[in-house]
Each structure stands twice: as structure tokens, then as C-alpha cells.
Design a protein around this motif. Structure first.
Motif, mmCIF file in Angstrom:
data_model
loop_
_atom_site.group_PDB
_atom_site.id
_atom_site.type_symbol
_atom_site.label_atom_id
_atom_site.label_comp_id
_atom_site.label_asym_id
_atom_site.label_seq_id
_atom_site.Cartn_x
_atom_site.Cartn_y
_atom_site.Cartn_z
ATOM 1 N N SER A 143 39.848 -44.869 48.170
ATOM 2 C CA SER A 143 39.739 -44.569 49.140
ATOM 3 C C SER A 143 41.556 -45.139 49.779
ATOM 4 C CB SER A 143 39.503 -45.236 50.123
ATOM 5 O OG SER A 143 39.430 -46.408 50.488
ATOM 6 N N GLU A 144 42.365 -46.076 49.030
ATOM 7 C CA GLU A 144 43.721 -46.480 49.413
ATOM 8 C C GLU A 144 44.038 -45.227 48.431
ATOM 9 O OE1 GLU A 144 44.155 -50.701 49.037
ATOM 10 O OE2 GLU A 144 46.667 -50.280 49.125
ATOM 11 N N VAL A 145 45.432 -45.106 49.012
ATOM 12 C CA VAL A 145 46.663 -44.038 48.281
ATOM 13 C C VAL A 145 47.629 -45.214 48.102
ATOM 14 C CG1 VAL A 145 47.643 -42.689 47.913
ATOM 15 C CG2 VAL A 145 45.950 -41.972 48.614
ATOM 16 N N THR A 146 47.879 -45.257 46.720
ATOM 17 C CA THR A 146 48.963 -46.257 46.596
ATOM 18 C C THR A 146 50.252 -45.965 46.870
ATOM 19 O OG1 THR A 146 49.857 -45.959 44.314
ATOM 20 C CG2 THR A 146 47.716 -46.730 44.032
ATOM 21 N N HIS A 147 51.041 -46.928 46.013
ATOM 22 C CA HIS A 147 53.000 -46.801 46.665
ATOM 23 C C HIS A 147 53.352 -45.150 45.635
ATOM 24 C CE1 HIS A 147 53.169 -50.808 48.258
ATOM 25 N NE2 HIS A 147 53.492 -50.222 49.257
ATOM 26 N N ASP A 148 53.028 -45.088 44.375
ATOM 27 C CA ASP A 148 52.932 -43.750 43.756
ATOM 28 C C ASP A 148 52.264 -42.679 43.966
ATOM 29 O OD1 ASP A 148 53.622 -46.206 41.236
ATOM 30 O OD2 ASP A 148 54.843 -45.543 42.327
ATOM 31 N N SER A 149 51.165 -43.069 44.964
ATOM 32 C CA SER A 149 50.388 -41.568 45.840
ATOM 33 C C SER A 149 49.177 -41.959 44.441
ATOM 34 C CB SER A 149 51.047 -40.642 45.473
ATOM 35 O OG SER A 149 52.241 -40.756 46.474
ATOM 36 N N ASN A 150 49.128 -42.382 44.354
ATOM 37 C CA ASN A 150 47.517 -42.596 42.710
ATOM 38 C C ASN A 150 45.917 -42.901 43.983
ATOM 39 O OD1 ASN A 150 48.710 -41.496 40.452
ATOM 40 N ND2 ASN A 150 49.371 -44.230 40.237
ATOM 41 N N PRO A 198 45.789 -44.210 35.870
ATOM 42 C CA PRO A 198 45.472 -43.424 37.624
ATOM 43 C C PRO A 198 46.438 -42.457 37.711
ATOM 44 C CG PRO A 198 46.810 -45.548 37.029
ATOM 45 C CD PRO A 198 46.940 -45.076 35.462
ATOM 46 N N ILE A 199 45.173 -41.192 39.030
ATOM 47 C CA ILE A 199 46.226 -39.626 38.972
ATOM 48 C C ILE A 199 46.525 -39.350 40.027
ATOM 49 C CG2 ILE A 199 45.864 -39.332 37.067
ATOM 50 C CD1 ILE A 199 43.412 -37.797 37.723
ATOM 51 N N VAL A 200 47.879 -38.574 41.146
ATOM 52 C CA VAL A 200 47.965 -38.179 41.977
ATOM 53 C C VAL A 200 47.294 -37.232 42.925
ATOM 54 C CG1 VAL A 200 49.596 -39.255 41.721
ATOM 55 C CG2 VAL A 200 49.472 -35.972 41.971
ATOM 56 N N ASP A 201 45.606 -36.497 42.098
ATOM 57 C CA ASP A 201 44.337 -35.925 42.229
ATOM 58 C C ASP A 201 44.328 -35.469 41.088
ATOM 59 O OD1 ASP A 201 47.259 -33.360 42.386
ATOM 60 O OD2 ASP A 201 45.762 -33.517 40.958
ATOM 61 N N LYS A 202 42.481 -34.924 42.115
ATOM 62 C CA LYS A 202 42.122 -34.148 40.702
ATOM 63 C C LYS A 202 41.939 -33.034 39.758
ATOM 64 C CE LYS A 202 37.827 -33.954 43.564
ATOM 65 N NZ LYS A 202 36.009 -34.462 43.324
ATOM 66 N N GLN A 203 43.029 -32.475 40.894
ATOM 67 C CA GLN A 203 42.821 -31.054 39.924
ATOM 68 C C GLN A 203 43.082 -30.440 38.338
ATOM 69 O OE1 GLN A 203 46.462 -29.435 41.394
ATOM 70 N NE2 GLN A 203 46.092 -30.008 43.842
ATOM 71 N N HIS A 245 42.433 -57.818 45.328
ATOM 72 C CA HIS A 245 43.307 -57.565 45.433
ATOM 73 C C HIS A 245 43.244 -57.759 47.301
ATOM 74 C CE1 HIS A 245 45.135 -54.372 47.903
ATOM 75 N NE2 HIS A 245 44.219 -54.189 48.866
ATOM 76 N N LYS A 246 41.506 -59.106 46.715
ATOM 77 C CA LYS A 246 42.317 -59.785 47.798
ATOM 78 C C LYS A 246 43.235 -61.319 47.482
ATOM 79 C CE LYS A 246 37.138 -59.619 48.487
ATOM 80 N NZ LYS A 246 35.271 -60.425 48.145
ATOM 81 N N ARG A 247 43.217 -61.682 46.523
ATOM 82 C CA ARG A 247 44.308 -62.419 46.381
ATOM 83 C C ARG A 247 46.188 -62.420 46.278
ATOM 84 N NH1 ARG A 247 39.751 -63.505 43.781
ATOM 85 N NH2 ARG A 247 38.996 -66.108 43.462
ATOM 86 N N ASN A 248 46.244 -60.799 46.050
ATOM 87 C CA ASN A 248 47.514 -60.365 45.633
ATOM 88 C C ASN A 248 47.812 -59.552 46.411
ATOM 89 O OD1 ASN A 248 48.145 -62.075 43.561
ATOM 90 N ND2 ASN A 248 46.286 -61.344 42.955
ATOM 91 N N ASN A 249 48.919 -59.224 47.296
ATOM 92 C CA ASN A 249 49.143 -57.747 48.935
ATOM 93 C C ASN A 249 49.638 -57.120 47.402
ATOM 94 O OD1 ASN A 249 49.236 -55.534 50.299
ATOM 95 N ND2 ASN A 249 51.184 -57.719 51.082
ATOM 96 N N CYS A 250 48.125 -55.844 46.679
ATOM 97 C CA CYS A 250 49.494 -55.683 45.703
ATOM 98 C C CYS A 250 48.617 -53.971 45.037
ATOM 99 C CB CYS A 250 49.198 -56.280 43.988
ATOM 100 S SG CYS A 250 49.582 -55.311 42.657
ATOM 101 N N ASN A 251 49.085 -52.979 44.920
ATOM 102 C CA ASN A 251 48.452 -51.752 44.747
ATOM 103 C C ASN A 251 47.638 -51.870 43.290
ATOM 104 O OD1 ASN A 251 49.222 -49.387 46.977
ATOM 105 N ND2 ASN A 251 51.564 -50.793 45.997
ATOM 106 N N TRP A 252 46.218 -51.107 43.917
ATOM 107 C CA TRP A 252 45.217 -51.490 42.790
ATOM 108 C C TRP A 252 45.567 -50.784 41.469
ATOM 109 C CZ3 TRP A 252 44.171 -46.115 40.939
ATOM 110 C CH2 TRP A 252 43.893 -45.296 41.896
ATOM 111 N N ASP A 253 46.383 -49.632 41.095
ATOM 112 C CA ASP A 253 47.151 -48.648 40.515
ATOM 113 C C ASP A 253 47.531 -49.552 39.363
ATOM 114 O OD1 ASP A 253 49.349 -47.187 41.366
ATOM 115 O OD2 ASP A 253 49.478 -48.635 41.874
ATOM 116 N N GLN A 254 48.335 -51.566 39.625
ATOM 117 C CA GLN A 254 49.309 -52.374 39.592
ATOM 118 C C GLN A 254 48.466 -52.387 38.323
ATOM 119 O OE1 GLN A 254 51.438 -54.357 41.628
ATOM 120 N NE2 GLN A 254 53.004 -52.506 42.081
ATOM 121 N N ILE A 255 46.876 -53.152 38.427
ATOM 122 C CA ILE A 255 46.465 -53.830 38.325
ATOM 123 C C ILE A 255 45.217 -53.501 36.399
ATOM 124 C CG2 ILE A 255 43.723 -53.229 39.093
ATOM 125 C CD1 ILE A 255 45.032 -56.881 37.350
ATOM 126 N N ILE A 256 45.646 -51.776 36.910
ATOM 127 C CA ILE A 256 44.338 -51.289 35.490
ATOM 128 C C ILE A 256 44.818 -51.811 33.705
ATOM 129 C CG2 ILE A 256 44.351 -49.446 35.205
ATOM 130 C CD1 ILE A 256 44.115 -48.148 37.433
#
Length: 279
Positions: free
Chosen positions: A22-29, A47-52, A126-137
Motif C-alpha cells: 500500500s505504501e509507495v516508496t521514494h523510488d515510486s515502487n 521492486p517495480i513501479v507497476d505491474k504492466q 519498518h517499525k524500528r527504522n524510518n526506511c522505505n520497504w524496498d531498501q530491505i529487500i
């Protein structure tokens, strides 16, 4: 439940799945496209921006670029996988594309379990770090591929590449080791490595200069107006041959001389010259 047949070699069958966040990252993923090898359980997640269809196709090509073309891709019946673009890609790659039963995720169960683990890990991180989810992948993928699979008794990395991997962090350690920490450590290691490389390079240059200076002492000196012979490669054998005589018209830098050859000036080093009166 029917026991499905297992692959007998890596990338005989690669499962594909896509999940959204649900959350869009800074890289629009907003999505994660995951591929898992059926035999080794080796995983890659993108991580991808859309599913086209075109986005999915380009990501599949990136996977093939790194690991080769699987014999068969297996996916659900989502429109991001069942379309003319993916069909043409499979034809181009020479791969088969099989589909799981609609609304029956168990037929693609292993990759579904990975996504469940990935979601839990992202939520915990994400609870411990204010970080975009795509950075942890990337870290989660490393942990998965370097952890022993309980069903197989080996790590996916070991089964694919044939040697035991270096495990960077456990999932527990990763929760306490932020991306910023990793980048800081990486930069420090790179700085140390580059400093060492620079010192080694400088030492190599000094040794090369020492050898050069030692050899250059034996090279004759010439003046403007001298005639010299020029050493040129002989295309017919390994030996060189001498041509000339040629007139030295100017003295250059670093033991270089400008000679007049066939009506044109040519810069040559002194180690390719000899006095024209020598036999």
C-alpha cells in the motif's frame, strides 16, 4: 494432495509471483516481482513501479541476464503474466510458461511462503527504522539464499553455486543493523581497499620507473641532424627489422625523437633507434 514432480536441475522451473504494498516508496515502487528456482529454492526479488506487462517482461529479462534462461516459468493467471507481451517474450527466450490453478496459491506454495516471510520481515524492520520497504529487500533475499532450507538441508546459494556462502547477517541481526549502518561500513571498507590499492599502484609505478631508468642509461643520445635506423615489426616473423636511415629533425620529451620518414614527421622512442652507421 497430489505430490508434484520436482525439478532435477537448476532453473528447470522458475516460479514467478507478484505482491503489492500500500505504501509507495521514494523510488515510486509499489510491487515486488519474485522469482524462485524450484530445485534450489534460490530467490531473487525486484521492486517495480507497476505491474504492466512491459515492466514484468523487462524484469524477467534482468533475471535471465544474470542467471540464464529457465526452461519453464510458472505463474498464476494474473493479467500481468497472461498477455501477448509475456507470450512473445517466452517465444523469444525459448521457454515454456505454465499456469497454476486459479485461486489456489498452494500450487505455487514455496514462493508464497517466501512472500509471507518477506512481509513479516518488512513489517518488523519498518517499525524500528524510518526506511522505505524496498531498501530491505536485498538484505532479506541474501538472508533467504544463505540460510539452510529445512526441507533440502542446504542453503539455496550452495545448491546453485556449489559452495557455502558467506552469511552476512541473520534476520535477527538484520533488524538491529540498519541500511545506513551497512552503507557506512561499506564506504569504510571501500575507502580502506582503495587506499591499499593506491599504495600498491604507486609502488608498482616506482618499480617500473626504476627498471625504466636502469634500461634508459644504455640508450644512445642523438642530436638534431643525426641519421638513425628505425626498428619496426616484421609481419613475416617474430624478429624486428631496421629501416632507414632517417633524419632527426627535433628532440622531444622523455627520450622521444621526431624523425623525418617518407616526407612526414614521426615521433619515436629512443629504444627503437640506433645510429645509422651501426651494422
Amino acid at each position: 494432495m497430489v505430490i508434484t514432480s520436482s525439478s532435477t536441475e537448476p532453473f528447470e522451473r522458475v516460479s514467478i509471483d507478484l505482491v503489492s504494498y500500500s505504501e509507495v516508496t521514494h523510488d515510486s515502487n509499489k510491487y515486488i516481482l519474485t522469482l524462485q528456482d524450484d530445485l534450489t529454492r534460490f530467490v531473487q526479488a525486484y521492486p517495480i513501479v507497476d505491474k504492466q506487462a512491459i515492466t514484468v517482461a523487462k524484469t524477467l529479462l534482468i533475471f535471465c541476464q544474470h542467471y540464464g534462461v529457465p526452461k519453464r516459468f510458472h505463474s498464476d493467471q494474473g493479467t500481468e503474466f497472461v498477455n501477448s507481451i509475456i507470450k512473445q517474450l517466452m517465444k523469444l527466450l525459448g521457454s515454456n510458461h505454465t499456469l497454476s490453478t486459479a485461486y489456489h496459491p498452494q500450487s505455487n506454495g514455496s514462493i508464497e511462503r517466501f512472500h509471507a516471510t518477506l512481509r513479516d520481515h518488512i513489517r518488523s524492520y519498518h517499525k524500528r527504522n524510518n526506511c522505505n520497504w524496498d531498501q530491505i529487500i536485498p538484505f532479506a533475499v541474501i538472508c533467504h539464499n544463505t540460510a539452510v532450507n529445512q526441507s533440502l538441508g542446504f542453503t539455496p546459494h550452495e545448491l546453485l553455486f556449489g559452495y557455502k556462502p558467506r552469511s552476512l547477517y541473520s534476520l535477527k541481526e538484520l533488524n538491529e543493523y540498519t541500511t545506513c549502518d551497512y552503507l557506512h561500513d561499506l564506504n569504510e571498507r571501500l575507502k580502506v581497499s582503495r587506499d591499499v590499492a593506491l599504495r600498491n599502484l604507486q609502488a608498482m609505478k616506482e618499480k617500473a620507473k626504476e627498471r625504466y631508468d636502469k634500461n634508459i642509461r644504455n640508450i644512445a643520445k642523438y642530436n638534431v641532424g643525426d641519421y638513425v635506423m628505425l626498428k619496426v615489426p616484421n609481419p613475416n616473423n617474430l624478429d624486428s627489422k631496421w629501416e632507414g636511415p632517417y633524419l632527426i629533425v627535433r628532440i622531444g620529451f622523455n627520450e622521444n625523437y621526431i624523425i623525418r620518414k617518407n616526407g612526414r614527421n614521426q615521433i619515436v622512442h629512443a629504444n627503437r633507434l640506433r645510429p645509422s652507421h651501426e651494422s
